[in-house]
Design a protein around this motif. Structure first.
Motif, mmCIF file in Angstrom:
data_model
loop_
_atom_site.group_PDB
_atom_site.id
_atom_site.type_symbol
_atom_site.label_atom_id
_atom_site.label_comp_id
_atom_site.label_asym_id
_atom_site.label_seq_id
_atom_site.Cartn_x
_atom_site.Cartn_y
_atom_site.Cartn_z
ATOM 1 N N THR A 524 56.042 10.254 46.477
ATOM 2 C CA THR A 524 55.664 11.131 47.582
ATOM 3 C C THR A 524 55.877 10.401 48.904
ATOM 4 O O THR A 524 55.829 9.166 48.973
ATOM 5 C CB THR A 524 54.202 11.567 47.470
ATOM 6 N N ILE A 525 56.103 11.208 49.955
ATOM 7 C CA ILE A 525 56.282 10.676 51.299
ATOM 8 C C ILE A 525 55.025 10.967 52.110
ATOM 9 O O ILE A 525 54.505 12.091 52.098
ATOM 10 C CB ILE A 525 57.503 11.315 51.985
ATOM 11 N N ASN A 526 54.510 9.957 52.807
ATOM 12 C CA ASN A 526 53.331 10.098 53.639
ATOM 13 C C ASN A 526 53.695 9.882 55.106
ATOM 14 O O ASN A 526 54.618 9.125 55.435
ATOM 15 C CB ASN A 526 52.243 9.086 53.247
ATOM 16 N N LEU A 527 52.939 10.528 55.972
ATOM 17 C CA LEU A 527 53.065 10.324 57.414
ATOM 18 C C LEU A 527 52.050 9.267 57.810
ATOM 19 O O LEU A 527 50.852 9.422 57.542
ATOM 20 C CB LEU A 527 52.805 11.632 58.159
ATOM 21 N N ILE A 528 52.497 8.184 58.435
ATOM 22 C CA ILE A 528 51.608 7.050 58.693
ATOM 23 C C ILE A 528 51.693 6.626 60.157
ATOM 24 O O ILE A 528 52.622 6.983 60.883
ATOM 25 C CB ILE A 528 51.953 5.842 57.798
ATOM 26 N N ARG A 529 50.704 5.853 60.556
ATOM 27 C CA ARG A 529 50.723 5.146 61.835
ATOM 28 C C ARG A 529 50.640 3.661 61.518
ATOM 29 O O ARG A 529 49.839 3.242 60.681
ATOM 30 C CB ARG A 529 49.571 5.592 62.732
ATOM 31 N N ALA A 530 51.471 2.874 62.189
ATOM 32 C CA ALA A 530 51.490 1.432 61.938
ATOM 33 C C ALA A 530 50.502 0.741 62.862
ATOM 34 O O ALA A 530 50.702 0.692 64.082
ATOM 35 C CB ALA A 530 52.894 0.881 62.152
ATOM 36 N N ILE A 531 49.417 0.250 62.286
ATOM 37 C CA ILE A 531 48.443 -0.516 63.069
ATOM 38 C C ILE A 531 48.998 -1.908 63.347
ATOM 39 O O ILE A 531 48.847 -2.454 64.432
ATOM 40 C CB ILE A 531 47.100 -0.583 62.323
ATOM 41 N N SER A 532 49.659 -2.472 62.346
ATOM 42 C CA SER A 532 50.387 -3.734 62.475
ATOM 43 C C SER A 532 51.516 -3.691 61.454
ATOM 44 O O SER A 532 51.691 -2.690 60.751
ATOM 45 C CB SER A 532 49.460 -4.932 62.234
ATOM 46 N N GLN A 533 52.276 -4.758 61.359
ATOM 47 C CA GLN A 533 53.377 -4.770 60.393
ATOM 48 C C GLN A 533 52.894 -4.973 58.959
ATOM 49 O O GLN A 533 53.686 -4.962 58.026
ATOM 50 C CB GLN A 533 54.393 -5.863 60.751
ATOM 51 N N SER A 534 51.583 -5.123 58.778
ATOM 52 C CA SER A 534 51.043 -5.261 57.426
ATOM 53 C C SER A 534 49.922 -4.269 57.140
ATOM 54 O O SER A 534 49.398 -4.238 56.027
ATOM 55 C CB SER A 534 50.527 -6.695 57.204
ATOM 56 N N GLU A 535 49.538 -3.463 58.148
ATOM 57 C CA GLU A 535 48.421 -2.529 57.966
ATOM 58 C C GLU A 535 48.832 -1.157 58.483
ATOM 59 O O GLU A 535 49.422 -1.031 59.554
ATOM 60 C CB GLU A 535 47.185 -3.030 58.712
ATOM 61 N N ILE A 536 48.525 -0.112 57.690
ATOM 62 C CA ILE A 536 48.902 1.245 58.073
ATOM 63 C C ILE A 536 47.688 2.163 58.040
ATOM 64 O O ILE A 536 46.666 1.853 57.409
ATOM 65 C CB ILE A 536 49.993 1.813 57.140
ATOM 66 N N GLN A 537 47.818 3.274 58.734
ATOM 67 C CA GLN A 537 46.837 4.346 58.671
ATOM 68 C C GLN A 537 47.562 5.608 58.217
ATOM 69 O O GLN A 537 48.507 6.057 58.878
ATOM 70 C CB GLN A 537 46.197 4.586 60.042
ATOM 71 N N VAL A 538 47.155 6.166 57.083
ATOM 72 C CA VAL A 538 47.789 7.369 56.553
ATOM 73 C C VAL A 538 47.253 8.573 57.323
ATOM 74 O O VAL A 538 46.051 8.848 57.313
ATOM 75 C CB VAL A 538 47.524 7.527 55.038
#
Length: 632
Positions: A524-538
């Protein structure tokens, strides 16, 4: 004495075989071949045998189109099966200007721009190019102004060549004496005699279908030195020329692709009014409607080898997908590469259709007018019930991350070596091995290109990624399908990475990411925001699906309002994946390109090879796997 079989072209072995042959004669059993003058005669015999064998081998190769190397021979063999290689193509620009006739002493009703020189370009790439027209252009004069709108001008020199038919000369040939001729600009006219004022224009044909004994036609064939010969009818197929007829051929010789991109011109043409009076005043500055495009080089030997047998097999009938490829190149000579495939190969299948993807020699896309023209010409050859359809060009980009190790004793400048490696990769990216439909990036070949770039290079660690550019419909809900044509690799980290874009209902830049299903074949594909290059927010789950095996991404209806990247002023979203295999193919309508501008080349000192660190304790290790970043 037994006969000796010469089974190779090695000089020393031929010489040894001659000695063995002579020793079999009792008169020369104990003869000293090396220490006597007889050695000179043996060398002469071996040399003569060597040259004769080489010539025989070359002659044998040159009589087959697959093995011939000389262009004249390849073209001659292609001519035997009815194939005419495409000529050089002039770059064409569209310009407009007007002529103010109010200051003239007479009141002309028409104004004519004579065939020949029209404009000279400003300095472009260190050269000035001349642009001309192959035929006169006449426009009416309205309100003391003659408007020459959307005049298509051709880069090159306009020339004329006349021949007088001599039927008593059975060996007479009508050969255009200039190389680099653009045959699309060729105009042939025939006069009954040199004293006649009027002439008849003859038309170029590719085949003798529907040609009668009175048809005013001529044929064309390439001869030696990339020149062209005019062929006329015999009274059965095409009108037969009579003794004393005068043939006038006008044409443009061109620099080909070198003049693509010119957009500044100075008028240098010849204008005359309806009374044939020369007009030199009142000419406005030239307005460029379209800068010069379409220039191309003469068809290569490799292309002739490929398409000549295919055209012969097609017999001017479009039955198989290969037939469509050959005929498309014939009806649209501006084709650089073409791919055709049946609708039954699609999922879901579309029976009764043939899809054709065309890469023009200049530019990326075809206008709707050009598409309709090509389809109309192809329908003359298609089988009833089959509908050809031209689809837009789709690029599959290959990017690389390469760490190049080198011996600092042999090449002390890291920046110069990086530039050299980049230039080698640029040259490789422009080869026909990549820039064509059905192309394949061969990973081992790519590594060899880097290693062979300079003797100072000791090794390289190169990683591959593939990319498609999605051009979204802004401010509207739309679903998207993106096919890569290559299976995706599934790693522990993020597999799909995108550039940033903006979606209605969410503030700030967002990205796409993937999560594999338990079967490791879909996800599946999710829409995310990149908090950092190692942490995301879905932000939103299940905005699309991914098929790792087929290499396909599908996005559900989504309203995209902007993107962070643009290409030629168009908003795009870059979507990348890691291929399952480092050998990447261009499947069906995907045009494969190695994108050096988006690739990374790093040069690293090989401390072991240079002797600075023989133990290897300070050796810099490069990863053979992609980085763990979340976004591009």
């Amino acid at each position: 004495m037994p006969l000796t079989k010469f089974s190779n072209l090695d000089f020393d072995q031929i010489k040894t075989q001659i000695k063995d042959y002579l020793r079999s004669n009792s008169n020369f059993t104990d003869f000293d071949f090396e220490g006597s003058n007889f050695s000179v005669l043996i060398d002469t015999l071996a040399y003569n045998t060597y040259i004769t064998s080489y010539n025989a081998n070359m002659v044998a190769n040159e009589v087959f189109i697959d093995s011939a190397t000389l262009r004249e021979n390849v073209v001659s063999l292609a001519r035997n099966i009815g194939y005419l290689p495409s000529s050089k193509k002039s770059a064409k620009a569209t310009v407009s200007f007007f002529v103010d006739t109010s200051t003239l002493t007479t009141n002309p009703t028409t104004m004519t721009l004579r065939a020949g020189l029209v404009a000279v370009s400003d300095s472009f790439g260190g050269s000035n190019y001349t642009f001309c027209i192959p035929e006169d252009v006449t426009v009416p004069v309205t309100n003391d102004t003659a408007f020459f709108n959307d005049i298509e001008i051709y880069e090159g020199t306009f020339l004329s060549k006349s021949f007088t038919v001599d039927t008593s000369n059975i060996d007479q040939r009508f050969i255009i004496p200039n190389a680099n001729t653009d045959t699309s600009t060729l105009v042939v006219q025939i006069k009954e005699s040199e004293f006649d004022i009027t002439s008849v224009k003859y038309e170029l044909v590719q085949s003798i279908i529907d040609v009668t004994g009175t048809s005013k036609i001529f044929l064309l064939q390439e001869v030696a030195d990339e020149k062209y010969e005019l062929l006329f009818g015999d009274g059965v197929f095409g009108n037969r020329l009579e003794d004393g007829n005068v043939i006038t051929a006008t044409y443009v010789i061109t620099n080909g692709a070198d003049a693509n991109g010119v957009r500044n011109f100075t008028f240098s043409g010849r204008l005359v009014d309806n009374d044939d009076r020369v007009v030199t005043t009142g000419v406005s500055a030239i307005t460029v409607v379209n800068s010069s495009t379409g220039g191309g080089d003469i068809e290569t030997v490799d292309s002739v080898r490929k398409y000549a047998p295919l055209k012969y097999a097609a017999q001017n009938r479009a039955v198989t997908s290969q037939d469509y490829e050959v005929l498309t190149k014939q009806v649209f000579p501006e084709t650089e590469s073409v791919s055709a495939f049946g609708g039954e190969e699609l999922n879901p299948p579309q029976f009764g259709r043939v899809f054709i993807a065309i890469k023009p020699k200049n530019g990326s896309y075809l206008s709707n007018f050009v598409k309709s023209d090509i389809i109309g010409k192809l329908k003359r050859h298609t089988v009833a019930g089959i509908v050809p359809q031209i689809i837009d060009l789709k690029y599959l980009y290959v990017e690389i991350d390469s760490n190049v190790y080198y011996n600092t004793n042999q090449f002390p400048s890291a920046s110069s070596l990086k530039t050299k490696v980049t230039e080698c990769l640029e040259a490789y990216s422009n080869t026909t091995e990549l820039n064509s439909y059905g192309a394949r990036l061969k990973y081992s070949k790519l590594l060899r290109v880097i290693d062979d770039c300079d003797s100072a290079i000791t090794s390289n660690i190169t990683n591959i990624r593939i990319r498609r550019d999605l051009r979204p419909v802004l401010n509207s809900f739309a679903d998207y399908e993106l096919c890569f044509g290559n299976r995706f690799h599934i790693g522990e980290g993020v597999n799909i990475k995108t550039s940033g874009f903006y979606v209605e209902g969410y503030s700030g830049e967002v990205f796409l990411s993937d999560i594999p299903d338990s079967n490791m074949e879909t996800g599946t594909i999710n829409l995310i925001r990149a908090i950092s290059q190692s942490e995301i927010q879905v932000l939103r789950r299940n905005v699309g699906t991914i098929d790792y095996v087929r290499g396909e991404i599908n996005l559900s209806p989504i309203k995209i309002v902007g993107t962070s990247k643009f290409e030629a002023e168009f908003p795009i979203i870059e979507i990348q994946a890691i291929p399952y295999s480092n050998d990447v193919i261009g499947l069906q309508d995907l045009f494969l390109q190695l994108d050096i501008s988006k690739s990374n080349v790093n040069v690293i000192s090989d401390t072991i090879s240079s002797g600075a660190d023989v133990s290897g304790s300070r050796y810099t290790v490069s990863s053979s796997f992609s980085n763990g970043k979340i976004t591009r």
